[in-house]
Scaffold this active site. Structure first.
Site, PDB file in Angstrom:
ATOM      1  N   GLY A 146      65.585  35.974  20.572  1.00 33.78           N
ATOM      2  CA  GLY A 146      65.213  35.329  21.833  1.00 33.78           C
ATOM      3  C   GLY A 146      66.311  34.380  22.288  1.00 33.78           C
TER       4      GLY A 146
ATOM      5  N   ARG B   8      66.765  42.349  20.302  1.00 31.53           N
ATOM      6  CA  ARG B   8      66.130  42.368  18.982  1.00 31.53           C
ATOM      7  C   ARG B   8      66.324  43.797  18.481  1.00 31.53           C
ATOM      8  NH1 ARG B   8      63.035  37.510  18.733  1.00 31.53           N
ATOM      9  NH2 ARG B   8      62.128  36.872  20.711  1.00 31.53           N
TER      10      ARG B   8
ATOM     11  N   ASP C 293      65.560  32.843  13.006  1.00 30.60           N
ATOM     12  CA  ASP C 293      65.353  33.366  11.646  1.00 30.60           C
ATOM     13  C   ASP C 293      65.592  34.871  11.534  1.00 30.60           C
ATOM     14  OD1 ASP C 293      63.075  33.818  13.108  1.00 30.60           O
ATOM     15  OD2 ASP C 293      61.680  33.069  11.607  1.00 30.60           O
TER      16      ASP C 293
ATOM     17  N   THR D 186      67.408  28.788  19.037  1.00 31.23           N
ATOM     18  CA  THR D 186      66.028  29.216  19.336  1.00 31.23           C
ATOM     19  C   THR D 186      65.295  28.042  19.961  1.00 31.23           C
ATOM     20  OG1 THR D 186      63.861  29.745  18.373  1.00 31.23           O
ATOM     21  CG2 THR D 186      65.442  28.733  16.886  1.00 31.23           C
TER      22      THR D 186
ATOM     23  N   ASP E 198      62.270  27.460  19.532  1.00 32.14           N
ATOM     24  CA  ASP E 198      61.106  27.119  18.697  1.00 32.14           C
ATOM     25  C   ASP E 198      61.317  25.929  17.764  1.00 32.14           C
ATOM     26  OD1 ASP E 198      59.779  29.176  19.866  1.00 32.14           O
ATOM     27  OD2 ASP E 198      59.974  30.559  18.177  1.00 32.14           O
TER      28      ASP E 198
ATOM     29  N   ASP F  25      62.187  26.004  14.765  1.00 25.14           N
ATOM     30  CA  ASP F  25      61.516  26.288  13.490  1.00 25.14           C
ATOM     31  C   ASP F  25      62.501  26.677  12.387  1.00 25.14           C
ATOM     32  OD1 ASP F  25      62.245  28.646  14.688  1.00 25.14           O
ATOM     33  OD2 ASP F  25      60.393  29.705  14.228  1.00 25.14           O
TER      34      ASP F  25
ATOM     35  N   GLY G 187      55.739  29.389  20.988  1.00 22.03           N
ATOM     36  CA  GLY G 187      55.725  28.962  19.584  1.00 22.03           C
ATOM     37  C   GLY G 187      54.782  29.860  18.808  1.00 22.03           C
ATOM     38  N   ARG G 188      55.325  31.009  18.383  1.00 22.06           N
ATOM     39  CA  ARG G 188      54.501  32.001  17.680  1.00 22.06           C
ATOM     40  C   ARG G 188      54.087  31.473  16.309  1.00 22.06           C
ATOM     41  NH1 ARG G 188      57.316  37.349  18.915  1.00 22.06           N
ATOM     42  NH2 ARG G 188      58.994  36.148  17.980  1.00 22.06           N
TER      43      ARG G 188
ATOM     44  N   ALA H 145      48.871  14.633  26.548  1.00 23.71           N
ATOM     45  CA  ALA H 145      47.763  15.572  26.368  1.00 23.71           C
ATOM     46  C   ALA H 145      46.636  14.945  25.549  1.00 23.71           C
ATOM     47  CB  ALA H 145      48.271  16.827  25.661  1.00 23.71           C
TER      48      ALA H 145
HETATM   49  O1  F6P Z   1      61.477  32.826  19.273  1.00 21.01           O
HETATM   50  C1  F6P Z   1      61.512  32.355  20.558  1.00 21.01           C
HETATM   51  C2  F6P Z   1      60.341  32.874  21.359  1.00 21.01           C
HETATM   52  O2  F6P Z   1      60.497  32.394  22.674  1.00 21.01           O
HETATM   53  C3  F6P Z   1      58.961  32.513  20.810  1.00 21.01           C
HETATM   54  O3  F6P Z   1      58.542  31.207  21.115  1.00 21.01           O
HETATM   55  C4  F6P Z   1      58.102  33.566  21.451  1.00 21.01           C
HETATM   56  O4  F6P Z   1      56.955  33.788  20.692  1.00 21.01           O
HETATM   57  C5  F6P Z   1      59.007  34.772  21.441  1.00 21.01           C
HETATM   58  O5  F6P Z   1      60.334  34.275  21.411  1.00 21.01           O
HETATM   59  C6  F6P Z   1      58.828  35.706  22.600  1.00 21.01           C
HETATM   60  O6  F6P Z   1      59.705  36.780  22.420  1.00 21.01           O
HETATM   61  P1  F6P Z   1      60.005  37.904  23.510  1.00 21.01           P
HETATM   62  O7  F6P Z   1      60.800  37.282  24.609  1.00 21.01           O
HETATM   63  O8  F6P Z   1      60.779  38.940  22.769  1.00 21.01           O
HETATM   64  O9  F6P Z   1      58.678  38.368  23.980  1.00 21.01           O
END
Ligand code: F6P
Length: 324
Positions: free
Chosen positions: A11, A72, A103, A126, A128, A130, A171-172, A187
């Site tokens: 991503g 990817r 990752d 990224t 995220d 993470d 944020g998966r 929030a």
């Molecule tokens: O890893 C970054 C991210 O934006 C995540 O937060 C999200 O879940 C994922 O990529 C979405 O990926 P794609 O753009 O391939 O649907």
């Protein structure tokens, strides 16, 4: 080492371009030839490799996305795909790689190094945040600010109509964007994958909201264990069973991945890019260049992908205290 290549993978994240620029210009400064590999591991397999000059990376520091494009790659997960990639790199005489990604990117880089021994240094790209081995990842700050701007706007309309909004952020597997945009956006609740969500707690709190609070913002990380924002909203609505309450859902989605990077992301990206080249020249072979407590730190890929970076405890505490 005389020739290196740089690529972006997985991503995209705002600041990747600033990182590519830093890699290219540091490499040239150090007397290296530098190549760009387009579309990440896919382009490595297909031979989309071009020599880059200093001017190739002009006017990109401020732009989101990645001029090297990203993908990817499923083929890179196969031994045949990795062999094609290796053959293309050796055909160009490339002796070292800088991989900008998350990752998935580093999982591929680790395997590739183990099989073919091409030294690779990573930069944490990224939204995220993470990745273990860096306090912040390139793109996170921009993504949080994008989410925050949206939350501020939604709060205006939520207050005008006395509504309860569930806002889904990216944020998966990680709740960093949710927590920081939730704190910054005031929030009432934040729901993240790292902690178990009991919807009864949300329902109880919504019932007990002080009278002066007619609207509420609930930030949901897309990977929360209770489901996505839409599912959670429906469950909470049913449990609350109060027809006077009006619920809405907004999914922010990929707007969080775009836009001009913030100053913090540009500086972090530039620093990681420069350090990655310096790391390669100093003999690093399977490490990520991150920044921890203001210092550049090289962490083995195995730790970056194998160890979990926890959410900051104080942030979770803040969420509880400030939402009353
Ligand atoms: O890893 C970054 C991210 O934006 C995540 O937060 C999200 O879940 C994922 O990529 C979405 O990926 P794609 O753009 O391939 O649907």
């Amino acid at each position: 080492m005389k020739k290196i290549a740089v690529f972006t993978s997985g991503g995209d994240s705002p600041g990747m371009n600033a990182c590519v620029r830093a890699v290219v210009r540091t490499a040239i400064f150090k007397g290296l030839e530098v190549y760009g590999i387009y579309r990440g591991y896919e382009g490595m397999i297909d031979g989309e490799i071009k020599r880059l000059q200093s001017h190739s990376v002009s006017n990109i520091v401020q732009r989101g996305g990645t001029v090297l494009k990203s993908a990817r790659s499923m083929e890179f997960k196969t031994p045949e795909g990795r062999k094609k990639a290796y053959d293309n790199l050796t055909a160009h005489g490339i002796e070292g790689l800088v991989a900008i990604g998350g990752d998935g990117t580093f999982t591929g880089a680790k395997l590739f190094f183990e099989e073919y021994g091409i030294p690779t240094v990573g930069c944490p790209g990224t939204i995220d945040n993470d990745l273990y081995g860096t306090d912040y990842t390139i793109g996170f700050d921009t993504a949080v600010n994008t989410a925050l701007e949206a939350i501020d706007k939604i709060r205006d309309t939520a207050a005008a109509h006395d509504r309860i909004f569930f806002i889904e952020v990216m944020g998966r597997d990680a709740g960093f964007i949710a927590v920081e945009s939730g704190i910054g956006g005031g929030a009432e609740f934040v729901m993240v994958p790292e902690t178990h969500t009991d919807l009864n707690d949300i329902v109880k709190s919504l019932k007990n909201l002080r009278k002066s609070k007619s609207s509420s913002i609930i930030v949901v990380a897309e990977g929360d264990d209770a489901g996505n924002a839409q599912t959670i909203m429906e469950k909470v609505k049913t449990k609350l069973n109060d027809p006077s309450k009006d619920f809405k859902v907004t999914t922010l989605g990929h707007i969080q991945r775009g836009g001009n990077p913030t100053a913090r992301d540009r500086v972090l990206a530039s620093r990681c890019g420069m350090s990655a080249v310096e790391g390669l020249l100093a003999g690093k072979q399977f490490h990520m260049a991150g920044v921890v407590n203001q210092e550049v730190v090289f962490t083995p890929f195995a730790d970056c992908i194998g160890k979990t970076k926890p959410l900051i405890e104080d942030h979770l505490k803040l969420m509880k205290i400030l939402s009353i």
